[in-house]
Design a protein around this motif. Sequence first.
Motif, mmCIF file in Angstrom:
data_model
loop_
_atom_site.group_PDB
_atom_site.id
_atom_site.type_symbol
_atom_site.label_atom_id
_atom_site.label_comp_id
_atom_site.label_asym_id
_atom_site.label_seq_id
_atom_site.Cartn_x
_atom_site.Cartn_y
_atom_site.Cartn_z
ATOM 1 N N GLN A 88 -3.612 1.958 6.419
ATOM 2 C CA GLN A 88 -3.500 2.639 7.704
ATOM 3 C C GLN A 88 -4.879 2.768 8.345
ATOM 4 O O GLN A 88 -5.888 2.974 7.666
ATOM 5 N N PRO A 89 -4.974 2.615 9.680
ATOM 6 C CA PRO A 89 -6.275 2.710 10.352
ATOM 7 C C PRO A 89 -6.941 4.056 10.107
ATOM 8 O O PRO A 89 -6.277 5.085 9.968
ATOM 9 N N ILE A 90 -8.276 4.024 10.064
ATOM 10 C CA ILE A 90 -9.073 5.235 9.874
ATOM 11 C C ILE A 90 -9.859 5.472 11.156
ATOM 12 O O ILE A 90 -10.464 4.557 11.720
ATOM 13 N N THR A 91 -9.836 6.743 11.617
ATOM 14 C CA THR A 91 -10.568 7.121 12.821
ATOM 15 C C THR A 91 -11.844 7.840 12.427
ATOM 16 O O THR A 91 -11.835 8.736 11.575
ATOM 17 N N VAL A 92 -12.958 7.412 13.066
ATOM 18 C CA VAL A 92 -14.254 8.037 12.810
ATOM 19 C C VAL A 92 -14.833 8.463 14.152
ATOM 20 O O VAL A 92 -14.850 7.679 15.118
ATOM 21 N N ARG A 93 -15.311 9.735 14.207
ATOM 22 C CA ARG A 93 -16.003 10.225 15.397
ATOM 23 C C ARG A 93 -17.383 10.720 14.968
ATOM 24 O O ARG A 93 -17.478 11.592 14.099
ATOM 25 N N VAL A 94 -18.406 10.128 15.576
ATOM 26 C CA VAL A 94 -19.782 10.505 15.278
ATOM 27 C C VAL A 94 -20.254 11.415 16.410
ATOM 28 O O VAL A 94 -20.212 11.020 17.584
ATOM 29 N N MET A 95 -20.724 12.632 16.072
ATOM 30 C CA MET A 95 -21.106 13.609 17.090
ATOM 31 C C MET A 95 -22.434 14.244 16.720
ATOM 32 O O MET A 95 -22.787 14.340 15.541
ATOM 33 N N TRP A 109 0.850 -1.190 0.000
ATOM 34 C CA TRP A 109 0.000 0.000 0.000
ATOM 35 C C TRP A 109 0.882 1.235 0.000
ATOM 36 O O TRP A 109 1.933 1.254 0.651
ATOM 37 N N SER A 110 0.475 2.199 -0.712
ATOM 38 C CA SER A 110 1.251 3.453 -0.721
ATOM 39 C C SER A 110 1.174 4.111 0.653
ATOM 40 O O SER A 110 0.172 4.018 1.358
ATOM 41 N N LYS A 111 2.265 4.782 1.046
ATOM 42 C CA LYS A 111 2.313 5.456 2.325
ATOM 43 C C LYS A 111 1.308 6.598 2.348
ATOM 44 O O LYS A 111 1.245 7.409 1.424
ATOM 45 N N GLU A 112 0.523 6.648 3.418
ATOM 46 C CA GLU A 112 -0.464 7.709 3.546
ATOM 47 C C GLU A 112 -0.800 7.912 5.008
ATOM 48 O O GLU A 112 -0.611 7.012 5.848
ATOM 49 N N ARG A 113 -1.263 9.077 5.334
ATOM 50 C CA ARG A 113 -1.701 9.386 6.700
ATOM 51 C C ARG A 113 -3.166 9.788 6.637
ATOM 52 O O ARG A 113 -3.517 10.782 6.004
ATOM 53 N N ASN A 114 -4.005 8.966 7.269
ATOM 54 C CA ASN A 114 -5.450 9.185 7.224
ATOM 55 C C ASN A 114 -5.855 10.134 8.343
ATOM 56 O O ASN A 114 -5.532 9.907 9.510
ATOM 57 N N GLN A 115 -6.527 11.205 7.972
ATOM 58 C CA GLN A 115 -7.005 12.168 8.957
ATOM 59 C C GLN A 115 -8.265 11.631 9.639
ATOM 60 O O GLN A 115 -9.071 10.951 9.015
ATOM 61 N N PRO A 116 -8.433 11.916 10.952
ATOM 62 C CA PRO A 116 -9.679 11.520 11.609
ATOM 63 C C PRO A 116 -10.883 12.148 10.911
ATOM 64 O O PRO A 116 -10.818 13.270 10.406
ATOM 65 N N ILE A 117 -11.963 11.387 10.890
ATOM 66 C CA ILE A 117 -13.186 11.840 10.230
ATOM 67 C C ILE A 117 -14.224 12.117 11.307
ATOM 68 O O ILE A 117 -14.575 11.239 12.092
ATOM 69 N N VAL A 118 -14.672 13.373 11.387
ATOM 70 C CA VAL A 118 -15.748 13.747 12.304
ATOM 71 C C VAL A 118 -17.020 13.883 11.474
ATOM 72 O O VAL A 118 -17.032 14.624 10.478
ATOM 73 N N VAL A 119 -18.050 13.181 11.896
ATOM 74 C CA VAL A 119 -19.250 13.145 11.098
ATOM 75 C C VAL A 119 -20.455 13.330 12.012
ATOM 76 O O VAL A 119 -20.460 12.911 13.172
ATOM 77 N N GLN A 120 -21.423 14.025 11.474
ATOM 78 C CA GLN A 120 -22.641 14.271 12.254
ATOM 79 C C GLN A 120 -23.495 13.011 12.293
ATOM 80 O O GLN A 120 -23.592 12.275 11.319
ATOM 81 N N GLU A 121 -24.086 12.758 13.421
ATOM 82 C CA GLU A 121 -24.963 11.600 13.594
ATOM 83 C C GLU A 121 -26.097 11.631 12.577
ATOM 84 O O GLU A 121 -26.745 12.654 12.384
ATOM 85 N N GLY A 122 -26.297 10.472 11.881
ATOM 86 C CA GLY A 122 -27.402 10.331 10.955
ATOM 87 C C GLY A 122 -27.038 10.504 9.505
ATOM 88 O O GLY A 122 -27.830 10.139 8.632
ATOM 89 N N VAL A 123 -25.852 11.109 9.192
ATOM 90 C CA VAL A 123 -25.514 11.318 7.789
ATOM 91 C C VAL A 123 -24.842 10.078 7.229
ATOM 92 O O VAL A 123 -24.447 9.167 7.962
ATOM 93 N N PRO A 174 -23.785 6.951 16.962
ATOM 94 C CA PRO A 174 -22.648 7.176 17.868
ATOM 95 C C PRO A 174 -21.770 5.945 18.069
ATOM 96 O O PRO A 174 -20.560 6.069 18.252
ATOM 97 N N SER A 175 -22.357 4.744 18.023
ATOM 98 C CA SER A 175 -21.545 3.545 18.243
ATOM 99 C C SER A 175 -20.578 3.277 17.102
ATOM 100 O O SER A 175 -19.691 2.417 17.222
#
Length: 1226
Positions: free
Chosen positions: A219-226, A134-148, A196-197
């Motif tokens: 690379q792992p991807i971070t997701v935050r549902v708010m 896999w090509s080297k990359e840095r995945n930014q955390p993803i903040v997403v609104q609940e329900g979208v 949220p889960s």
Amino acid sequence: MDGPTATATALLLGLLAHVASPLEVPLDLPQPPTITHQSPKDYIVDPRENIIVRCEAKGKPHPSFSWTRNGMHFDVDEDPKVAMKPHSGTLVIDISGGEKAEMYEGVYQCTARNEHGTAVSNNIAIRQSRSPLWSKERNQPIVVQEGVALVLECRPPAGLPPPIVFWMDNNFQKLSQSPRVSQGLNGDLYFSNVVPSDSRSDYICYARFPHTQTIQQKQPITVRVMNMDAINETMAAFLNDTDFFGDGPAEDRRPTFLVPQGTTSSKMVLRGHVLEMECIAEGLPTPEVSWVKVSGELPHNRLSLLNFHKTLRITGVTEADAGQYRCTAKNRLGTIHHTITVNVKAAPYWIMAPNNLVLAPLENGQLICRASGNPKPAISWAMNGVPIHNVPHDPSRRVEDDTIMFTDVQSGSSAVYQCNASNDHGYLLANAFVNVLAEPPRVLTPPNKVYQVIRNKPAILDCSSFGSPLPKITWFKESRSSVLDGDPYTAHDNGTLEVRTAHSSNSGKYTCVARNSLGISENHVYLEVKEPTRILKQPEYKVVLRNRDVVFECKVTHDSSLMPTVTWLKDDDELPDDERFVVDVDSLTIKDVTESDAGTYTCIMNTTLDQDSASAKLTVVEYPDPPSDLELTDHRSRSVQLTWTPGDDHNSPIKKFLIQYEDALHDHGKWHNLTEVPGTKTTAHLKLSPYVHYSFRVLALNSVGYSEPSQPSQQYKTNPAAPDENPAGVKATGTEHNNLVISWKPMTALQSNGPGLQYKVSWRQKNVDEWLSSTVANVSKFTVSGTPTFVPYEVQVQAVNKHGAGPEPGTVVGYSGEDLPVAAPDNVQVRVVNSTLADVHWDPVSAESLRGHLNGYKIYYWRERSLHKRNPHHSEQQILTFNGNKTHGKLPGLHPYSIYNLNVRVFNGRGDGPASSTKQFKTPEGVPGQPSFLRITKPSLDSLNLEWGPPAHPNGLLTGYTLKYQSVNSTNDLGPVEKLKLPPNETSMTLHNLKYSTRYKFYFSAETVKGQGPSISEEAVTVIDEGNEDWMKELVNGSQTYVLKGLKEGLAYKVRVVAKGHSDETVHSSEELLVTVPAMASRQVDIATQGWFIGLMCAIALLILVLLIVCFIKRNKGGKYPVKEKEDAHADPEVQPMKEDDCTFGEYSDSEDHKPLKGSRTSSNGTVKRDDSDDSLVDYGDVGDPQFNEDGSFIGQYSGKKERDTAECIESSEAPSPINAMNSFV
């Protein structure tokens, strides 16, 4: 598909494949090369292993091999890393020294040639498998609104072949997917809406490359549902390094498609490949996806819906699968559609591939190469690897599109022809040789081969042959009387003989004959038709209690020459490796069954030819687990709500729940049943009583039984209250003539409703206003004394406790005590109905004189005397009771011709009243009883004497007797009946003019004016005429008893005993004794008690005693007899003593019992009555084995078998016993 169907289908498919198989030329004959094995067209190799490119061929002579690479000659000898296997064209490329596999990538083709032609392989494209990082990359955390909606991209690196993609977390656990969250065909992870889960920091996409068995990860991807409030508070913190999806509050929305885009799309798929289409939609709530085919029906047998119906997969695509498919996504806010147009193309596929052709010189033939595809493929021909248009012209060969025709071929024109069918999507290449040979027939099938087939199944007999010209095959059976072709046989073009439905009559020897112009060849094979294997007793559905044993039976019938093997499966898999499972010849036993043993058990009976199977289900049941979590709700003074959680029912549904209670206040430790509820309910509304400390528990019932009780509920106390009820079972009755006893059933503590339970007893004389009362406790009856005799009273009993009185009690009417009646019935009348029945009438007594309840009337009666006698009879008094207010009754069972007395009395609960005046009455005459006896004496040739006694119960004045008699022959047939009337004062008579030696049956009865009474019967036999019978002799050696055998039923015999001396002279002869054999069995009579038997035994014993005395006197006068010498001299077998070894005579023992004959009874007059024995005379118990002479006369041994010691056989010096002089009956 079941076993027999699958077997038959496989057999038919095998037949079709056999019939259509290409021509095989024996390898000992000249033939061009044939490619037998080659590597696949698209050959992806592992760079870590040596490269092996296969090319195998056969031919005569064995072919040589060469290779081309990318259309140019590939010199194997120039590259030391490349070698060709001996006698093979297979290339081995060694890259173990660090060489790169990509150096050898290219398109390879193998050529196999000999002097008769050249064959070529497919073009084999060799490519190295690749699994890039896999090509080297840095995945930014993803903040997403609940329900979208959200899409996490995977985008794995391109590999060869493409990798398999999946999503996991840091713990290498697959991420859970659902209709809301799923992976697309491209590997991306789609969220229809986030919750949220979904927040986590380890969304990791993995790519597995199958050839190299390596796995690469993104690379792992971070997701935050708010929600919106949380987003506003943390926006600044994430503004610079966070991707943000959604700019407003997420609301419910109708579906839209994430994949594919728009409303329409198209897809191309090749015939035979797998078609996969997907529709992934987003929306809130989560949309549901469904599929239809607009232009037809979906192929349900090849279709599967995957990924929560978002993916449609069709395997084995055909041209019929082309058309428009519509996917629909909908939720409660709306519906959206997308139409996918599917185009089906096809790489070339064979309609008819060319087959090898063997021709004799001057024969004709053709090669056909027919293929189809989309677009239509182009057909090109080559000969020995050279395009057909570049080879020299041959007038015997003509090419027309997909066919080459050969005419009058010549020897030496053998060659290999290649047909190539190609279009934009691929190509097909086929080699087919033309071999010109002149060869006589040969049968290739092994000789004497035995074919076995199951009855009613098709049989295939092979006759594989070769010859050029092509041989003609004919079949014969046994004697070759006719060619086998026609029902039930089918002869196929390749020589195979098919028996469409085999029967036992088809078994036997078959001969196939192969002929062509150059010769003939034949072969013999054998067909054996076997009986099918069938399961006669199939395993049956079982429901068994845990820890019990269960047996599944599986009994089979099969052909005796086939030995079946039994295989048992559990849920279509092998039985557990557990010693509890015992497999027998025709059964499966499971010991100590557990719940894990439940399932479907299949018995498979296999032979080498067929099989049969049967299945049955096992359900393991057990007592249910006790309910749990008992809870009391809705507390009230007289009720409460009980709820519980059911336990495991262990495969047997709960039928009902039993609710029990304990009263800790009144009955601590004892549980009582309260109520039952159906097994489908888990709540109960319980009605309660006051002043009880309740605890509840619940038991569950299934088909096995009750569970253990649940744990008790918490205690629930009810407050005391006044009684809700009064005692039950209130009665009022007197035990003495001047009292009244009031009784009731005591109330339980549960019924008391409070402390201090008492009973208020009230009473009054009926029609009197004033009540008297008394309050008592701890008793269940109360006595009122000094009451008048038998007077009605009204009584009440009321419950009272410290909190009040119970409800108003009911009134019960009873009577004070009774006394004996003081009056007797009047006007007693007797009417005699017949000699045994009288009718009695009386007037009832008054109620005042009864002094109690009228229970009924009794008639006392007794027999004073019979009218035959003057003196009283003194019969015991008898009583007949008539309950209720009866005024008449019948007296049955009276004696006829008698005087009776009677009186009538009334009775109540205290006893009988006084007797009425005595009434006397007489009974009339009746028919008499049976005569007391009938004896038949003094039998002679033509007369018998009859004696009788009058009836014990004449029942009147006798008017006479009736005698009936008839003869009985040897077959028990009865003759005509003779009848005589006799006066009443006679007791004997002599009956004359009878037939000699004839059995008669007599019926004798008495009569009065009322008629004839029951008869008594006897049998007797007249004496045998001496002139018609000869005396028979039997040898008797010193015994006092002898059993007569072989006598005829119903006949009389004369018996005498004769003593003879040593010179066979008569010493003494006894008097003659007449013995009559019984005519028919008199069952249930003991012979030892019969008079005739006792008399016979006494007579025989007396005769023998007289003879003994006479012989003893004669012996004393004459001295000793030379017995031993006499017997040796005469050697007469009829007078030989029955002794062993050298013993001279048997010795007489005075100690022996004189035992009577057994099995017959003789009266004093000689009449014989037959008993249970079938013999004329029944053997005495200790008699030895009886024998019969040839003339039917009776013989036998004497009554006692004496065990004799050999020492006693020494000749005595004393005078022998006189009994030894008796040697025979004369």
